[in-house]
Write a protein that holds these residues in place. Sequence first.
Motif, PDB file in Angstrom:
ATOM      1  N   HIS A  11       8.077   0.797  16.267  1.00 60.92           N
ATOM      2  CA  HIS A  11       7.484   1.892  15.498  1.00 60.92           C
ATOM      3  C   HIS A  11       7.761   1.731  14.006  1.00 60.92           C
ATOM      4  CE1 HIS A  11      11.525   3.495  16.417  1.00 60.92           C
ATOM      5  NE2 HIS A  11      11.417   4.113  15.258  1.00 60.92           N
ATOM      6  N   TRP A  12       8.944   1.187  13.654  1.00 58.14           N
ATOM      7  CA  TRP A  12       9.234   0.967  12.236  1.00 58.14           C
ATOM      8  C   TRP A  12       8.341  -0.129  11.665  1.00 58.14           C
ATOM      9  CZ3 TRP A  12      11.031   4.722   9.808  1.00 58.14           C
ATOM     10  CH2 TRP A  12      12.035   5.544  10.317  1.00 58.14           C
ATOM     11  N   ALA A  13       8.046  -1.127  12.466  1.00 60.17           N
ATOM     12  CA  ALA A  13       7.153  -2.193  12.004  1.00 60.17           C
ATOM     13  C   ALA A  13       5.754  -1.623  11.720  1.00 60.17           C
ATOM     14  CB  ALA A  13       7.078  -3.301  13.045  1.00 60.17           C
ATOM     15  N   TRP A  14       5.244  -0.786  12.633  1.00 56.58           N
ATOM     16  CA  TRP A  14       3.923  -0.187  12.430  1.00 56.58           C
ATOM     17  C   TRP A  14       3.908   0.775  11.250  1.00 56.58           C
ATOM     18  CZ3 TRP A  14      -0.238  -2.290  14.102  1.00 56.58           C
ATOM     19  CH2 TRP A  14      -0.233  -3.021  15.292  1.00 56.58           C
ATOM     20  N   LEU A  15       4.955   1.580  11.139  1.00 52.62           N
ATOM     21  CA  LEU A  15       5.019   2.514  10.013  1.00 52.62           C
ATOM     22  C   LEU A  15       5.098   1.753   8.687  1.00 52.62           C
ATOM     23  CD1 LEU A  15       7.440   5.184  11.526  1.00 52.62           C
ATOM     24  CD2 LEU A  15       4.975   5.422  11.156  1.00 52.62           C
ATOM     25  N   SER A  16       5.879   0.683   8.655  1.00 54.84           N
ATOM     26  CA  SER A  16       5.990  -0.138   7.444  1.00 54.84           C
ATOM     27  C   SER A  16       4.658  -0.784   7.102  1.00 54.84           C
ATOM     28  CB  SER A  16       7.052  -1.210   7.624  1.00 54.84           C
ATOM     29  OG  SER A  16       8.303  -0.634   7.877  1.00 54.84           O
ATOM     30  N   LEU A  17       3.976  -1.316   8.117  1.00 57.68           N
ATOM     31  CA  LEU A  17       2.671  -1.925   7.895  1.00 57.68           C
ATOM     32  C   LEU A  17       1.684  -0.896   7.344  1.00 57.68           C
ATOM     33  CD1 LEU A  17       0.712  -4.325   8.165  1.00 57.68           C
ATOM     34  CD2 LEU A  17       0.244  -3.516  10.491  1.00 57.68           C
ATOM     35  N   GLY A  18       1.721   0.307   7.894  1.00 56.31           N
ATOM     36  CA  GLY A  18       0.830   1.360   7.410  1.00 56.31           C
ATOM     37  C   GLY A  18       1.071   1.694   5.957  1.00 56.31           C
ATOM     38  N   VAL A  19       2.327   1.801   5.569  1.00 52.77           N
ATOM     39  CA  VAL A  19       2.660   2.098   4.172  1.00 52.77           C
ATOM     40  C   VAL A  19       2.246   0.939   3.269  1.00 52.77           C
ATOM     41  CG1 VAL A  19       4.571   2.506   2.573  1.00 52.77           C
ATOM     42  CG2 VAL A  19       4.485   3.737   4.752  1.00 52.77           C
ATOM     43  N   LEU A  20       2.463  -0.304   3.722  1.00 53.16           N
ATOM     44  CA  LEU A  20       2.065  -1.463   2.922  1.00 53.16           C
ATOM     45  C   LEU A  20       0.551  -1.523   2.740  1.00 53.16           C
ATOM     46  CD1 LEU A  20       4.470  -4.249   4.240  1.00 53.16           C
ATOM     47  CD2 LEU A  20       4.439  -3.198   1.971  1.00 53.16           C
ATOM     48  N   LEU A  21      -0.193  -1.231   3.789  1.00 47.65           N
ATOM     49  CA  LEU A  21      -1.654  -1.225   3.667  1.00 47.65           C
ATOM     50  C   LEU A  21      -2.130  -0.122   2.728  1.00 47.65           C
ATOM     51  CD1 LEU A  21      -2.669  -1.973   7.348  1.00 47.65           C
ATOM     52  CD2 LEU A  21      -3.123  -3.423   5.359  1.00 47.65           C
ATOM     53  N   ALA A  22      -1.510   1.036   2.811  1.00 43.44           N
ATOM     54  CA  ALA A  22      -1.870   2.131   1.901  1.00 43.44           C
ATOM     55  C   ALA A  22      -1.544   1.750   0.455  1.00 43.44           C
ATOM     56  CB  ALA A  22      -1.150   3.409   2.301  1.00 43.44           C
ATOM     57  N   ALA A  23      -0.412   1.093   0.249  1.00 46.19           N
ATOM     58  CA  ALA A  23      -0.048   0.649  -1.105  1.00 46.19           C
ATOM     59  C   ALA A  23      -0.988  -0.453  -1.579  1.00 46.19           C
ATOM     60  CB  ALA A  23       1.399   0.170  -1.121  1.00 46.19           C
ATOM     61  N   ALA A  24      -1.422  -1.313  -0.661  1.00 51.84           N
ATOM     62  CA  ALA A  24      -2.353  -2.379  -1.037  1.00 51.84           C
ATOM     63  C   ALA A  24      -3.690  -1.810  -1.489  1.00 51.84           C
ATOM     64  CB  ALA A  24      -2.550  -3.337   0.132  1.00 51.84           C
ATOM     65  N   GLU A  25      -4.047  -0.641  -1.007  1.00 56.30           N
ATOM     66  CA  GLU A  25      -5.282   0.018  -1.437  1.00 56.30           C
ATOM     67  C   GLU A  25      -5.243   0.322  -2.935  1.00 56.30           C
ATOM     68  OE1 GLU A  25      -9.018   1.422  -1.263  1.00 56.30           O
ATOM     69  OE2 GLU A  25      -7.998   0.740   0.535  1.00 56.30           O
ATOM     70  N   ILE A  26      -4.060   0.592  -3.451  1.00 55.09           N
ATOM     71  CA  ILE A  26      -3.914   0.862  -4.882  1.00 55.09           C
ATOM     72  C   ILE A  26      -4.151  -0.413  -5.681  1.00 55.09           C
ATOM     73  CG2 ILE A  26      -2.281   1.555  -6.682  1.00 55.09           C
ATOM     74  CD1 ILE A  26      -0.953   3.337  -4.525  1.00 55.09           C
ATOM     75  N   VAL A  27      -3.639  -1.533  -5.178  1.00 51.18           N
ATOM     76  CA  VAL A  27      -3.759  -2.808  -5.879  1.00 51.18           C
ATOM     77  C   VAL A  27      -5.176  -3.371  -5.749  1.00 51.18           C
ATOM     78  CG1 VAL A  27      -2.877  -5.170  -5.983  1.00 51.18           C
ATOM     79  CG2 VAL A  27      -1.319  -3.291  -5.522  1.00 51.18           C
ATOM     80  N   ALA A  28      -5.770  -3.264  -4.572  1.00 55.71           N
ATOM     81  CA  ALA A  28      -7.108  -3.801  -4.311  1.00 55.71           C
ATOM     82  C   ALA A  28      -8.002  -2.670  -3.819  1.00 55.71           C
ATOM     83  CB  ALA A  28      -7.036  -4.916  -3.282  1.00 55.71           C
ATOM     84  N   PRO A  29      -8.412  -1.766  -4.727  1.00 62.39           N
ATOM     85  CA  PRO A  29      -9.182  -0.607  -4.283  1.00 62.39           C
ATOM     86  C   PRO A  29     -10.524  -1.006  -3.695  1.00 62.39           C
ATOM     87  CG  PRO A  29      -9.156  -0.726  -6.667  1.00 62.39           C
ATOM     88  CD  PRO A  29      -8.240  -1.800  -6.165  1.00 62.39           C
ATOM     89  N   GLY A  30     -10.876  -0.349  -2.642  1.00 59.30           N
ATOM     90  CA  GLY A  30     -12.150  -0.581  -1.998  1.00 59.30           C
ATOM     91  C   GLY A  30     -12.390   0.499  -0.961  1.00 59.30           C
ATOM     92  N   PHE A  31     -11.433   1.397  -0.808  1.00 58.51           N
ATOM     93  CA  PHE A  31     -11.494   2.516   0.131  1.00 58.51           C
ATOM     94  C   PHE A  31     -11.621   1.995   1.552  1.00 58.51           C
ATOM     95  CE2 PHE A  31     -12.930   6.986   1.101  1.00 58.51           C
ATOM     96  CZ  PHE A  31     -11.766   7.551   0.623  1.00 58.51           C
ATOM     97  N   PHE A  32     -10.907   0.927   1.864  1.00 58.86           N
ATOM     98  CA  PHE A  32     -10.951   0.314   3.185  1.00 58.86           C
ATOM     99  C   PHE A  32      -9.568   0.207   3.793  1.00 58.86           C
ATOM    100  CE2 PHE A  32     -10.705  -3.607   5.722  1.00 58.86           C
ATOM    101  CZ  PHE A  32     -11.612  -3.277   6.714  1.00 58.86           C
ATOM    102  N   LEU A  33      -8.628  -0.324   3.028  1.00 58.34           N
ATOM    103  CA  LEU A  33      -7.279  -0.556   3.550  1.00 58.34           C
ATOM    104  C   LEU A  33      -6.546   0.734   3.893  1.00 58.34           C
ATOM    105  CD1 LEU A  33      -6.106  -3.466   1.233  1.00 58.34           C
ATOM    106  CD2 LEU A  33      -6.894  -3.600   3.599  1.00 58.34           C
ATOM    107  N   ILE A  34      -6.890   1.814   3.228  1.00 52.56           N
ATOM    108  CA  ILE A  34      -6.214   3.082   3.499  1.00 52.56           C
ATOM    109  C   ILE A  34      -6.443   3.520   4.942  1.00 52.56           C
ATOM    110  CG2 ILE A  34      -8.109   4.572   2.709  1.00 52.56           C
ATOM    111  CD1 ILE A  34      -4.420   5.224   1.994  1.00 52.56           C
ATOM    112  N   TRP A  35      -7.628   3.225   5.492  1.00 54.19           N
ATOM    113  CA  TRP A  35      -7.937   3.626   6.868  1.00 54.19           C
ATOM    114  C   TRP A  35      -7.196   2.747   7.872  1.00 54.19           C
ATOM    115  CZ3 TRP A  35      -9.381   8.156   6.179  1.00 54.19           C
ATOM    116  CH2 TRP A  35     -10.163   8.515   5.086  1.00 54.19           C
ATOM    117  N   LEU A  36      -7.048   1.473   7.557  1.00 55.06           N
ATOM    118  CA  LEU A  36      -6.246   0.604   8.415  1.00 55.06           C
ATOM    119  C   LEU A  36      -4.779   1.025   8.353  1.00 55.06           C
ATOM    120  CD1 LEU A  36      -7.821  -2.884   7.659  1.00 55.06           C
ATOM    121  CD2 LEU A  36      -8.286  -1.346   9.569  1.00 55.06           C
TER     122      LEU A  36
END
Length: 151
Positions: A11-36
């Motif tokens: 669960h920590w791996a999934w939660l970490s991945l989710g936070v990283l993907l949300a943060a990646a949305e800031i760096v590479a905006p496209g309104f896509f990574l936030i949903w992943l």
Amino acid sequence: MADWLANMEPHWAWLSLGVLLAAAEIVAPGFFLIWLGAAAIVTGVFAWLIPGIADSVPTQLGIFAILSFITLYSARRWLKANPITSTDPNLNQRAGRLIGEVLTLTQAIENGRGRAKVGDGEWPVHGPDAAEGTKVRVVSADGGVLVVEAA
């Protein structure tokens, strides 16, 4: 593989991945990574709260795939029904922002082509023949060329 990563609770791996993907949305905006990222976070919550899921990586990947599809499809439908409108649609379109402006010709329009003063520079213009110094109004833009008429 690092020992800390191999021993990490799923669960920590999934939660970490989710936070990283949300943060990646800031760096590479496209309104896509936030949903992943949202799908990964929900998968992490499922892995945390439902004991049997934490032991089965294929089940976790399946949940993540299904949630990813659901979040992306839902977001796409919602955005199609509720488009995001800009308060300034010509923000990055300088030629579009000049429509309606009155300019002075710095080079006479001959055979439909000339130049006009815009700010501290000159832009190519297209319109009816006119003498140098004539005031013209911008009616549209064709790429980097302003289409003008007599003011």
